[in-house]
Motif scaffolding. Structure first.
Motif, mmCIF file in Angstrom:
data_model
loop_
_atom_site.group_PDB
_atom_site.id
_atom_site.type_symbol
_atom_site.label_atom_id
_atom_site.label_comp_id
_atom_site.label_asym_id
_atom_site.label_seq_id
_atom_site.Cartn_x
_atom_site.Cartn_y
_atom_site.Cartn_z
ATOM 1 N N LYS A 132 0.843 -1.195 0.000
ATOM 2 C CA LYS A 132 0.000 0.000 0.000
ATOM 3 C C LYS A 132 0.881 1.249 0.000
ATOM 4 O O LYS A 132 0.579 2.237 -0.676
ATOM 5 N N GLY A 133 1.986 1.194 0.718
ATOM 6 C CA GLY A 133 2.942 2.300 0.704
ATOM 7 C C GLY A 133 3.499 2.531 -0.685
ATOM 8 O O GLY A 133 3.657 3.672 -1.122
ATOM 9 N N LYS A 134 3.769 1.453 -1.418
ATOM 10 C CA LYS A 134 4.271 1.581 -2.782
ATOM 11 C C LYS A 134 3.227 2.250 -3.675
ATOM 12 O O LYS A 134 3.569 3.095 -4.509
ATOM 13 N N VAL A 135 1.964 1.866 -3.501
ATOM 14 C CA VAL A 135 0.884 2.472 -4.283
ATOM 15 C C VAL A 135 0.798 3.966 -3.971
ATOM 16 O O VAL A 135 0.704 4.807 -4.879
ATOM 17 N N SER A 153 3.120 5.897 -2.844
ATOM 18 C CA SER A 153 4.310 6.555 -3.392
ATOM 19 C C SER A 153 4.134 6.792 -4.885
ATOM 20 O O SER A 153 4.487 7.859 -5.391
ATOM 21 N N GLY A 154 3.586 5.806 -5.588
ATOM 22 C CA GLY A 154 3.330 5.948 -7.016
ATOM 23 C C GLY A 154 2.316 7.031 -7.336
ATOM 24 O O GLY A 154 2.276 7.555 -8.448
ATOM 25 N N MET A 155 1.506 7.372 -6.337
ATOM 26 C CA MET A 155 0.508 8.425 -6.506
ATOM 27 C C MET A 155 1.039 9.769 -6.001
ATOM 28 O O MET A 155 0.287 10.728 -5.862
ATOM 29 N N ASN A 156 2.345 9.807 -5.690
ATOM 30 C CA ASN A 156 2.986 11.007 -5.141
ATOM 31 C C ASN A 156 2.369 11.448 -3.823
ATOM 32 O O ASN A 156 2.316 12.634 -3.515
ATOM 33 N N ARG A 157 1.924 10.494 -3.037
ATOM 34 C CA ARG A 157 1.399 10.769 -1.695
ATOM 35 C C ARG A 157 2.442 10.243 -0.706
ATOM 36 O O ARG A 157 2.233 9.250 -0.017
ATOM 37 N N GLN A 158 3.595 10.934 -0.681
ATOM 38 C CA GLN A 158 4.770 10.439 0.028
ATOM 39 C C GLN A 158 4.573 10.303 1.538
ATOM 40 O O GLN A 158 5.040 9.344 2.134
ATOM 41 N N LYS A 159 3.882 11.244 2.157
ATOM 42 C CA LYS A 159 3.680 11.153 3.610
ATOM 43 C C LYS A 159 2.896 9.892 3.949
ATOM 44 O O LYS A 159 3.264 9.153 4.856
ATOM 45 N N GLU A 160 1.825 9.637 3.204
ATOM 46 C CA GLU A 160 1.038 8.428 3.438
ATOM 47 C C GLU A 160 1.865 7.185 3.136
ATOM 48 O O GLU A 160 1.778 6.183 3.865
ATOM 49 N N ALA A 161 2.666 7.239 2.077
ATOM 50 C CA ALA A 161 3.513 6.101 1.723
ATOM 51 C C ALA A 161 4.444 5.754 2.877
ATOM 52 O O ALA A 161 4.556 4.591 3.279
ATOM 53 N N ILE A 162 5.090 6.765 3.432
ATOM 54 C CA ILE A 162 6.016 6.538 4.550
ATOM 55 C C ILE A 162 5.270 5.955 5.749
ATOM 56 O O ILE A 162 5.758 5.027 6.403
ATOM 57 N N ILE A 173 6.528 -2.362 8.398
ATOM 58 C CA ILE A 173 7.750 -2.782 9.092
ATOM 59 C C ILE A 173 7.451 -3.106 10.554
ATOM 60 O O ILE A 173 7.959 -4.083 11.101
ATOM 61 N N SER A 174 6.582 -2.312 11.180
ATOM 62 C CA SER A 174 6.259 -2.583 12.584
ATOM 63 C C SER A 174 5.535 -3.925 12.733
ATOM 64 O O SER A 174 5.657 -4.577 13.768
ATOM 65 N N MET A 175 4.795 -4.329 11.706
ATOM 66 C CA MET A 175 4.126 -5.643 11.756
ATOM 67 C C MET A 175 5.165 -6.758 11.794
ATOM 68 O O MET A 175 4.992 -7.746 12.496
#
Length: 123
Positions: A36-39, A41-50, A57-59
């Motif tokens: 979902k983070g990759k998606v 990021s591909g939409m230029n929604r970097q804050k949400e991606a991070i 990673i926490s999972m």
């Protein structure tokens, strides 16, 4: 983003279950959030991606070494099963039967861990 991806993201609450007692579910959930983070990021929604990368990673940190070893064994056996079928072996072949029994054993182990973790988490 494609229509299918939008549909999945919008209906996430209908199918996304956060079950922290089952190592397989934790692994799947972690990978889901990373993807979902990759998606995002591909939409230029970097804050949400991070945010989703961090959540994924926490999972993974919820998995114990035993959980991770069991997941590796399960995946290797699954790949061996695929290879055996690709080699033309059928369901009655001794190798396929053995691999199937191994997979069953790993699944039972996951179920035991899930029951134990659920009991610990609810008490």
């Amino acid at each position: 983003m494609g229509v299918a991806a939008q549909h999945l993201l919008q209906g996430e609450s209908d199918y996304l279950e956060e079950d922290f007692s089952n190592p397989m579910k934790i692994n799947e959930l972690a990978n889901y959030y990373i993807n979902k983070g990759k998606v995002m990021s591909g939409m230029n929604r970097q804050k949400e991606a991070i945010d989703y990368f961090k959540k994924g990673i926490s999972m993974f940190t919820r998995l114990t070494e035993t959980d991770e070893a069991l997941l590796r064994q399960l995946e290797q056996t699954r790949l061996n099963m695929i290879s055996a079928v690709a080699d033309g072996r059928n369901l009655t072949d001794a190798t396929v039967v053995r691999l199937s029994q191994e997979l069953d054993g790993y699944i039972v182990e996951f179920q035991k861990k899930s029951i134990l973790k659920r009991a610990v988490l609810t008490t």
